[in-house]
Design an enzyme around this catalytic site. Structure first.
Site, mmCIF file in Angstrom:
data_model
loop_
_atom_site.group_PDB
_atom_site.id
_atom_site.type_symbol
_atom_site.label_atom_id
_atom_site.label_comp_id
_atom_site.label_asym_id
_atom_site.label_seq_id
_atom_site.Cartn_x
_atom_site.Cartn_y
_atom_site.Cartn_z
ATOM 1 N N SER A 157 35.248 46.454 42.519
ATOM 2 C CA SER A 157 36.759 46.309 42.202
ATOM 3 C C SER A 157 37.750 45.659 43.435
ATOM 4 C CB SER A 157 37.334 47.529 41.688
ATOM 5 O OG SER A 157 38.873 47.207 41.640
ATOM 6 N N ASP A 305 37.672 38.685 34.611
ATOM 7 C CA ASP A 305 38.920 38.392 33.774
ATOM 8 C C ASP A 305 38.527 37.295 32.978
ATOM 9 O OD1 ASP A 305 40.480 40.175 35.188
ATOM 10 O OD2 ASP A 305 41.169 38.746 36.575
HETATM 11 C C1 S3P Z 1 42.366 41.368 40.900
HETATM 12 C C2 S3P Z 1 41.058 42.060 40.579
HETATM 13 C C3 S3P Z 1 40.435 42.358 39.332
HETATM 14 C C4 S3P Z 1 41.187 41.630 38.233
HETATM 15 C C5 S3P Z 1 42.659 41.623 38.160
HETATM 16 C C6 S3P Z 1 43.186 40.867 39.757
HETATM 17 C C7 S3P Z 1 42.947 41.300 42.234
HETATM 18 O O1 S3P Z 1 40.592 43.574 39.027
HETATM 19 O O2 S3P Z 1 40.962 42.187 36.953
HETATM 20 O O3 S3P Z 1 43.184 40.794 37.400
HETATM 21 O O4 S3P Z 1 43.743 40.443 42.305
HETATM 22 O O5 S3P Z 1 42.263 42.075 42.905
HETATM 23 P P1 S3P Z 1 39.245 44.431 39.692
HETATM 24 O O6 S3P Z 1 38.625 43.825 40.724
HETATM 25 O O7 S3P Z 1 40.032 45.692 40.233
HETATM 26 O O8 S3P Z 1 38.325 44.939 38.382
#
Ligand code: S3P
Length: 420
Positions: A157, A305
């Protein structure tokens, strides 16, 4: 056939948040061009102002000046991150390095989302929370006096990884994190490296060495690859090609392009320049028939996403498409696994979202019915794209929520449709 008009997509949401937050930590004036001005970006601007940072208006087209004091100041009231998980998690990381008590909260959707994955390691570094390992906003945090950490992440993540790296920046300590299943977006690492921090990958660990203050900077934000994906999707299932200019082409964001190519789409990615350590260029797609694919666990972090969009495209492809290990979709702005499957079924498709797997069976029947978004911008945009196929009659229950990441989405979609 006439060459399609080049469409410019709005600034990248992830990079805008990071640029604003790091500029807010710098002492002095930074200038950010091409920033996204969506609801989520404004949430970041708003909380920064509460923390004593001067942030110019986030309004269409104008460069945003950010004047920081080198540290945040204790805010007078709770920091409301609205719908933005990135704001909340990255902010918790930065606040962990500040010696004052404050409360972070958000809207109904954000208050449902898991935070223990962030609070647990931050607590290990030395931050204190209202409740040990607090899992849901509102959360009270008191930071300061951090020690270094070496932490294998429970999920790949970028929000979690970035929260810990930013805690390292604010607390001037070393942070090492390990992603278990595929690399998530690496904008934080690239931006920190560009600002002179020592950040590297070593045997799969992402390591940030203890560093000094954040310098003020000037930056131009690339177009958002995730916003581009919806328009490219409309191009694939439409009748005319679509070309998008100035799109960020960071490889950790383009997993959807590989999947679409596997499904038979003709996509050309032309790299043109480097902005803020990020590759940028044009992406062009031709309309064409799609076939089934399997999206494997190790691909998910690189297209997390884009799954709502890929799922609606799978509904127009020949055969059954499988998305494996997509349980993380349940804790996004909505339970996307359920929303995707239920909405596809409501429109007459066969789809299942059970456990960690999503399956979608393609069909060429005209989709008709009502889409329940649960206020989730990416569900609204994905199904609006499906609504462009001939004979479709789809009503999206909340169109305004697209403003979370892509203000003006429906106008651009109508432009692409009008070109047919
Ligand atoms: C994001 C990371 C993603 C994504 C979100 C934006 C970011 O989430 O879904 O829209 O800007 O770091 P994760 O990587 O925590 O799953």
């Amino acid at each position: 056939m006439a060459y399609p008009e080049l469409i410019i997509v709005p600034g990248d949401k992830s990079i805008t948040h990071r640029a604003l937050l790091l500029a807010g930590m710098a002492r002095g004036r930074s200038m950010i061009r091409g920033a996204l001005t969506s609801f989520d970006a404004r949430s970041t601007g708003r909380v920064l102002r509460q923390l004593g940072v001067e942030v110019g208006p986030l309004a269409g087209g104008r460069p945003v000046a950010v004047i920081g004091r080198g540290r945040f100041q204790a805010p007078p009231n709770a920091l409301d991150c609205g719908n933005s998980g990135t704001t909340a998690r990255l902010l918790l990381g930065l606040l962990a390095g500040h010696r004052f008590r404050t409360t972070v909260t958000g809207d109904r959707s954000l208050r449902r989302r898991p935070m223990r994955r962030v609070t647990e390691p931050l607590e290990r570094m030395g931050a204190r929370f209202s409740r040990p390992a607090a899992d849901h906003l509102p959360i009270e945090i008191r930071g300061g006096g951090l020690s270094e950490i070496q932490w294998p992440l429970p999920v790949s993540s970028a929000q979690l990884k970035s929260a810990l790296l930013l805690a390292g920046v604010a607390g001037h300590v070393r942070v090492a994190v390990f992603e278990p299943a595929g690399l998530s977006r690496d904008h934080t690492e690239r931006m920190l490296a560009g600002l002179g921090f020592s950040v590297r990958t070593q045997d799969g660990w992402i390591v940030l060495d203890a560093g000094g203050p954040v310098p003020p900077f000037e930056a131009t934000i690339p177009g958002d690859a995730s916003s581009a994906a919806f328009l490219l999707g409309a191009g694939v299932i439409g009748r005319r090609p679509v070309s998008l200019a100035g799109v960020g082409q960071n490889p950790t964001r383009l997993g959807f392009v590989s999947v679409l190519r596997r499904m038979g789409a003709k996509i050309a990615v032309a790299h043109e320049r480097q902005v803020l350590g990020e590759p940028v260029g044009t992406i062009h797609v031709e309309p064409g028939a799609l076939k089934r694919t399997t999206v494997r666990a190790e691909e998910i972090a690189g297209l997390i996403d884009e799954i709502p969009l890929l799922a609606v495209l799978a509904a127009r492809a020949e055969g059954e498409t499988r998305f494996e290990e997509v349980g993380e979709l349940r804790v996004k702005e909505s339970d996307r696994l359920t929303q995707i499957a239920d909405n596809l079924m409501a429109l007459g498709y066969q789809a299942t979202g059970t456990g960690n797997t999503l399956t979608v069976v393609g069909s060429d029947h005209p989709p008709r019915g009502r889409v329940v978004t649960d206020g989730d911008h990416r569900i609204a945009m994905a199904f609006a794209v499906l609504g462009t196929v001939p004979g479709a009659r789809i009503v999206v229950d909340n169109r305004a929520c697209v403003g979370v990441s892509f203000p003006g989405f429906f106008d651009v979609l109508a432009k692409i449709r009008g070109a047919r």
